[in-house]
Design a protein around this motif. Sequence first.
Motif, PDB file in Angstrom:
ATOM      1  N   ARG A   2       0.216  -8.276  -0.676  1.00  0.00           N
ATOM      2  CA  ARG A   2       0.155  -7.719   0.676  1.00  0.00           C
ATOM      3  C   ARG A   2       1.448  -6.961   0.958  1.00  0.00           C
ATOM      4  O   ARG A   2       2.537  -7.506   0.882  1.00  0.00           O
ATOM      5  CB  ARG A   2      -0.021  -8.824   1.703  1.00  0.00           C
ATOM      6  CG  ARG A   2      -0.403  -8.259   3.056  1.00  0.00           C
ATOM      7  CD  ARG A   2      -1.534  -9.094   3.620  1.00  0.00           C
ATOM      8  NE  ARG A   2      -2.118  -8.495   4.772  1.00  0.00           N
ATOM      9  CZ  ARG A   2      -3.283  -7.857   4.769  1.00  0.00           C
ATOM     10  NH1 ARG A   2      -3.959  -7.729   3.658  1.00  0.00           N
ATOM     11  NH2 ARG A   2      -3.783  -7.363   5.861  1.00  0.00           N
ATOM     12  N   TYR A   3       1.294  -5.675   1.265  1.00  0.00           N
ATOM     13  CA  TYR A   3       2.416  -4.795   1.585  1.00  0.00           C
ATOM     14  C   TYR A   3       2.389  -4.493   3.073  1.00  0.00           C
ATOM     15  O   TYR A   3       1.320  -4.356   3.675  1.00  0.00           O
ATOM     16  CB  TYR A   3       2.302  -3.480   0.806  1.00  0.00           C
ATOM     17  CG  TYR A   3       2.519  -3.619  -0.675  1.00  0.00           C
ATOM     18  CD1 TYR A   3       3.764  -3.346  -1.236  1.00  0.00           C
ATOM     19  CD2 TYR A   3       1.493  -3.987  -1.521  1.00  0.00           C
ATOM     20  CE1 TYR A   3       3.979  -3.437  -2.596  1.00  0.00           C
ATOM     21  CE2 TYR A   3       1.689  -4.089  -2.887  1.00  0.00           C
ATOM     22  CZ  TYR A   3       2.934  -3.814  -3.418  1.00  0.00           C
ATOM     23  OH  TYR A   3       3.139  -3.908  -4.773  1.00  0.00           O
ATOM     24  N   TYR A   4       3.581  -4.345   3.637  1.00  0.00           N
ATOM     25  CA  TYR A   4       3.728  -4.033   5.055  1.00  0.00           C
ATOM     26  C   TYR A   4       4.452  -2.696   5.175  1.00  0.00           C
ATOM     27  O   TYR A   4       5.393  -2.427   4.433  1.00  0.00           O
ATOM     28  CB  TYR A   4       4.518  -5.143   5.757  1.00  0.00           C
ATOM     29  CG  TYR A   4       3.786  -6.457   5.684  1.00  0.00           C
ATOM     30  CD1 TYR A   4       2.893  -6.830   6.668  1.00  0.00           C
ATOM     31  CD2 TYR A   4       3.984  -7.303   4.592  1.00  0.00           C
ATOM     32  CE1 TYR A   4       2.200  -8.029   6.580  1.00  0.00           C
ATOM     33  CE2 TYR A   4       3.294  -8.502   4.496  1.00  0.00           C
ATOM     34  CZ  TYR A   4       2.405  -8.859   5.493  1.00  0.00           C
ATOM     35  OH  TYR A   4       1.716 -10.037   5.405  1.00  0.00           O
ATOM     36  N   PHE A   5       4.011  -1.875   6.112  1.00  0.00           N
ATOM     37  CA  PHE A   5       4.489  -0.500   6.239  1.00  0.00           C
ATOM     38  C   PHE A   5       5.139  -0.304   7.612  1.00  0.00           C
ATOM     39  O   PHE A   5       4.451  -0.037   8.592  1.00  0.00           O
ATOM     40  CB  PHE A   5       3.323   0.472   6.046  1.00  0.00           C
ATOM     41  CG  PHE A   5       2.653   0.326   4.700  1.00  0.00           C
ATOM     42  CD1 PHE A   5       3.037   1.119   3.648  1.00  0.00           C
ATOM     43  CD2 PHE A   5       1.655  -0.622   4.497  1.00  0.00           C
ATOM     44  CE1 PHE A   5       2.439   0.982   2.411  1.00  0.00           C
ATOM     45  CE2 PHE A   5       1.048  -0.765   3.267  1.00  0.00           C
ATOM     46  CZ  PHE A   5       1.449   0.037   2.212  1.00  0.00           C
ATOM     47  N   ASP A   6       6.448  -0.451   7.659  1.00  0.00           N
ATOM     48  CA  ASP A   6       7.198  -0.229   8.901  1.00  0.00           C
ATOM     49  C   ASP A   6       7.445   1.267   9.052  1.00  0.00           C
ATOM     50  O   ASP A   6       7.710   1.957   8.065  1.00  0.00           O
ATOM     51  CB  ASP A   6       8.540  -0.959   8.863  1.00  0.00           C
ATOM     52  CG  ASP A   6       8.387  -2.454   8.643  1.00  0.00           C
ATOM     53  OD1 ASP A   6       7.351  -3.022   9.045  1.00  0.00           O
ATOM     54  OD2 ASP A   6       9.325  -3.054   8.073  1.00  0.00           O
ATOM     55  N   ILE A   7       7.378   1.759  10.273  1.00  0.00           N
ATOM     56  CA  ILE A   7       7.479   3.198  10.520  1.00  0.00           C
ATOM     57  C   ILE A   7       8.674   3.505  11.402  1.00  0.00           C
ATOM     58  O   ILE A   7       8.867   2.882  12.451  1.00  0.00           O
ATOM     59  CB  ILE A   7       6.187   3.711  11.183  1.00  0.00           C
ATOM     60  CG1 ILE A   7       5.030   3.535  10.210  1.00  0.00           C
ATOM     61  CG2 ILE A   7       6.344   5.165  11.611  1.00  0.00           C
ATOM     62  CD1 ILE A   7       3.675   3.785  10.802  1.00  0.00           C
ATOM     63  N   PHE A   8       9.468   4.481  10.951  1.00  0.00           N
ATOM     64  CA  PHE A   8      10.581   4.995  11.750  1.00  0.00           C
ATOM     65  C   PHE A   8      10.210   6.410  12.171  1.00  0.00           C
ATOM     66  O   PHE A   8       9.990   7.283  11.326  1.00  0.00           O
ATOM     67  CB  PHE A   8      11.876   4.999  10.937  1.00  0.00           C
ATOM     68  CG  PHE A   8      13.062   5.461  11.723  1.00  0.00           C
ATOM     69  CD1 PHE A   8      13.561   4.707  12.770  1.00  0.00           C
ATOM     70  CD2 PHE A   8      13.677   6.656  11.417  1.00  0.00           C
ATOM     71  CE1 PHE A   8      14.665   5.130  13.498  1.00  0.00           C
ATOM     72  CE2 PHE A   8      14.781   7.089  12.136  1.00  0.00           C
ATOM     73  CZ  PHE A   8      15.273   6.336  13.183  1.00  0.00           C
ATOM     74  N   ASP A   9      10.134   6.666  13.480  1.00  0.00           N
ATOM     75  CA  ASP A   9       9.707   7.970  13.994  1.00  0.00           C
ATOM     76  C   ASP A   9      10.871   8.895  14.325  1.00  0.00           C
ATOM     77  O   ASP A   9      10.694   9.920  14.964  1.00  0.00           O
ATOM     78  CB  ASP A   9       8.811   7.803  15.215  1.00  0.00           C
ATOM     79  CG  ASP A   9       9.534   7.227  16.420  1.00  0.00           C
ATOM     80  OD1 ASP A   9      10.768   6.989  16.360  1.00  0.00           O
ATOM     81  OD2 ASP A   9       8.861   6.995  17.442  1.00  0.00           O
ATOM     82  N   GLY A  19      -0.240  -5.364   7.613  1.00  0.00           N
ATOM     83  CA  GLY A  19      -0.157  -5.077   6.183  1.00  0.00           C
ATOM     84  C   GLY A  19      -1.465  -4.631   5.568  1.00  0.00           C
ATOM     85  O   GLY A  19      -2.514  -4.616   6.212  1.00  0.00           O
ATOM     86  N   VAL A  20      -1.368  -4.276   4.273  1.00  0.00           N
ATOM     87  CA  VAL A  20      -2.518  -3.807   3.494  1.00  0.00           C
ATOM     88  C   VAL A  20      -2.407  -4.427   2.109  1.00  0.00           C
ATOM     89  O   VAL A  20      -1.322  -4.493   1.524  1.00  0.00           O
ATOM     90  CB  VAL A  20      -2.500  -2.260   3.370  1.00  0.00           C
ATOM     91  CG1 VAL A  20      -3.598  -1.769   2.454  1.00  0.00           C
ATOM     92  CG2 VAL A  20      -2.612  -1.610   4.738  1.00  0.00           C
ATOM     93  N   ASP A  21      -3.530  -4.875   1.563  1.00  0.00           N
ATOM     94  CA  ASP A  21      -3.544  -5.396   0.199  1.00  0.00           C
ATOM     95  C   ASP A  21      -3.589  -4.239  -0.791  1.00  0.00           C
ATOM     96  O   ASP A  21      -4.440  -3.350  -0.679  1.00  0.00           O
ATOM     97  CB  ASP A  21      -4.759  -6.293  -0.028  1.00  0.00           C
ATOM     98  CG  ASP A  21      -4.621  -7.635   0.662  1.00  0.00           C
ATOM     99  OD1 ASP A  21      -3.483  -8.157   0.691  1.00  0.00           O
ATOM    100  OD2 ASP A  21      -5.632  -8.158   1.158  1.00  0.00           O
ATOM    101  N   CYS A  22      -2.658  -4.238  -1.730  1.00  0.00           N
ATOM    102  CA  CYS A  22      -2.608  -3.239  -2.803  1.00  0.00           C
ATOM    103  C   CYS A  22      -2.379  -3.982  -4.114  1.00  0.00           C
ATOM    104  O   CYS A  22      -1.686  -5.005  -4.143  1.00  0.00           O
ATOM    105  CB  CYS A  22      -1.476  -2.239  -2.590  1.00  0.00           C
ATOM    106  SG  CYS A  22      -1.620  -1.261  -1.091  1.00  0.00           S
ATOM    107  N   ALA A  23      -2.933  -3.471  -5.183  1.00  0.00           N
ATOM    108  CA  ALA A  23      -2.823  -4.134  -6.486  1.00  0.00           C
ATOM    109  C   ALA A  23      -1.418  -4.047  -7.072  1.00  0.00           C
ATOM    110  O   ALA A  23      -1.004  -4.913  -7.828  1.00  0.00           O
ATOM    111  CB  ALA A  23      -3.834  -3.539  -7.464  1.00  0.00           C
TER     112      ALA A  23
END
Length: 92
Positions: A2-9, A19-23
């Motif tokens: 499980r990956y989490y994607f923090d965003i800086f604008d 998060g999103v599951d990625c292999a």
Amino acid sequence: MRYYFDIFDGDHWARDDIGVDCAHDRGARYQAVLALTELARELLPFDGPEKELTVRVRLNDAVAFSVRLTFDTSFGPALTDSSVIERSDPRH
């Protein structure tokens, strides 16, 4: 994984708690680049100051990597000289 994607604008960080599951990292990088291009569409100025957008990818609380896009408009004849604009416009 499980990956989490923090965003800086450019001004503030938005933490991803879903998060999103990625292999693997390559799949997470693809998702980060995709998110960054969607953000760019919404947040990049058509003119004006530079803007930096960043997606920080985490595995739990550990940063795996970041993907960054920097936008900057440099003023030159194409932006200020109407004769240059007319010559480069395919409609003319």
